[in-house]
Motif scaffolding. Structure first.
Motif, short mmCIF file in Angstrom:
data_model
loop_
_atom_site.label_atom_id
_atom_site.label_comp_id
_atom_site.label_asym_id
_atom_site.label_seq_id
_atom_site.Cartn_x
_atom_site.Cartn_y
_atom_site.Cartn_z
N TRP A 11 -54.83 11.16 1.65
CA TRP A 11 -56.02 10.37 2.00
C TRP A 11 -57.27 11.23 1.87
CZ3 TRP A 11 -55.06 7.31 7.20
CH2 TRP A 11 -54.00 6.40 7.02
N CYS A 49 -51.91 12.67 6.17
CA CYS A 49 -51.93 11.25 5.78
C CYS A 49 -51.93 11.13 4.25
CB CYS A 49 -53.17 10.56 6.34
SG CYS A 49 -53.33 10.70 8.14
N LYS A 68 -50.58 8.29 0.67
CA LYS A 68 -50.01 7.03 0.18
C LYS A 68 -49.26 7.32 -1.11
CE LYS A 68 -53.79 4.64 -0.34
NZ LYS A 68 -54.67 3.51 -0.70
N GLU A 117 -48.56 3.35 2.84
CA GLU A 117 -49.31 4.36 3.59
C GLU A 117 -48.37 5.15 4.50
OE1 GLU A 117 -52.63 4.65 3.25
OE2 GLU A 117 -53.28 2.75 2.38
N ALA A 172 -54.69 1.44 9.43
CA ALA A 172 -54.34 1.75 8.05
C ALA A 172 -53.87 0.48 7.32
CB ALA A 172 -53.24 2.81 8.00
N GLN A 179 -56.34 -1.90 4.07
CA GLN A 179 -55.94 -2.26 2.70
C GLN A 179 -56.62 -3.54 2.22
OE1 GLN A 179 -51.59 -2.11 1.91
NE2 GLN A 179 -51.39 -1.47 4.04
N VAL A 230 -47.00 0.30 6.30
CA VAL A 230 -47.49 1.58 6.81
C VAL A 230 -46.38 2.23 7.63
CG1 VAL A 230 -49.17 2.72 8.30
CG2 VAL A 230 -49.89 0.81 6.85
#
Length: 286
Positions: free
Chosen positions: A46, A66, A68, A74, A98, A102, A115
């Motif tokens: 992130w 963090c 993805k 995520e 989180a 999106q 997530v």
């Protein structure tokens, strides 16, 4: 003084899992409840402005990474140095943020991706449960195969982990051994950890010799902060215990005073016991 630094610290944890994509991918695949066809293949970290902000206390109690993956799922990976019940709500809040983040104007909800919040906890918080691994998600209370995909919260109680030989969870065991057995007193890493390429790479990253004087000061400052926070938490817990004991003592004295007055007025001992909650023996001694 050992050969390595403790991988649970902010500096070391982020060097291993926040700078080496292959290692955090290995960790996620080892610890997350994923089917074989759901494995994480590639990730992007992130941007700094998307990482949840920390309070001053949380800087020494929570370490996070963090990212993805290529499917836009995520992942929030956290090392929690201490535990309070509010942490569960904070984990749920950050995972929810989180998930909501999106959404874009005009997008279809079917495009929302799950997530996963993976939380390593350096304390036992489910004391009546022997398992170290806890997976929370949205599931039907009667038909447990009916699930709403979206938020997946995983908590790993590190003090409960025992390095048993789970053949189907080999990487999970190796990563948890890395997090629980390696610290700044470790002279030699266990052979099983050195034999695995990914864990061996992580061990090389946390070798004391690889850190500058500035980094070592930051490392020591982190542990000083953890110790200070633990002291404050212990002091507060003791104050709560003392306050509770004082309240209990005060309530009992009030019951005794009431019982004395009732006894002086000729009330039956049985009735006094029923009203005050004192035992018959206690009342007869008044």
């Amino acid at each position: 003084m050992g050969k390595y630094l403790d991988p649970r610290a902010d500096l070391t944890f982020k060097k291993v899992f926040g700078e080496h994509k292959n290692l955090v991918i290995s960790l996620l695949n080892a610890l997350l409840p994923l089917e074989d066809d759901e494995c994480v293949e590639s990730i992007e970290y992130w941007p700094a402005d998307q990482v949840p902000e920390r309070t001053e206390a949380e800087k020494y109690s929570i370490v996070d990474v963090c990212c993805k993956d290529n499917k836009q799922r995520e992942f929030i990976v956290e090392m929690q140095m201490s535990w309070t019940e509010s942490f569960k709500k904070r984990v749920l809040l950050n995972a929810s943020k989180a998930y909501v983040a999106q959404t874009k104007k005009g997008m279809s909800y079917k495009n929302l991706q799950p997530v996963y919040a993976l939380n390593f906890v350096n304390a036992e918080f489910l004391k009546d449960v022997d398992d170290y691994y806890h997976y929370f998600h949205l599931v039907h209370d009667k038909y447990t195969d009916k699930v709403i995909d979206g938020l997946h919260l995983i908590f790993v109680e590190l003090p409960k982990f025992k390095p048993q030989n789970f053949s189907d969870r080999k990487m999970q065991v190796l990563w948890l051994r890395f997090l629980t057995e390696i610290n700044d007193k470790t002279q030699e890493a266990p052979a099983e950890l050195l034999e695995n390429a990914e864990v061996c790479e992580a061990l090389e990253i946390v070798e004391r010799a690889a850190f500058s004087d500035v980094e070592m000061r930051a490392y020591d400052k982190f542990w000083d902060g953890v110790s200070s926070l633990k002291t404050l938490e212990d002091d507060w817990e003791q104050k709560l215990k003392d306050a509770k004991a004082e309240t209990v003592s005060k309530l009992k004295q009030e019951k005794i005073d009431t019982a004395r007055k009732m006894k002086a007025k000729g009330f039956a001992v049985k009735d006094i016991a029923e009203i005050t909650g004192l035992t018959i023996e206690d009342i007869e001694e008044l």
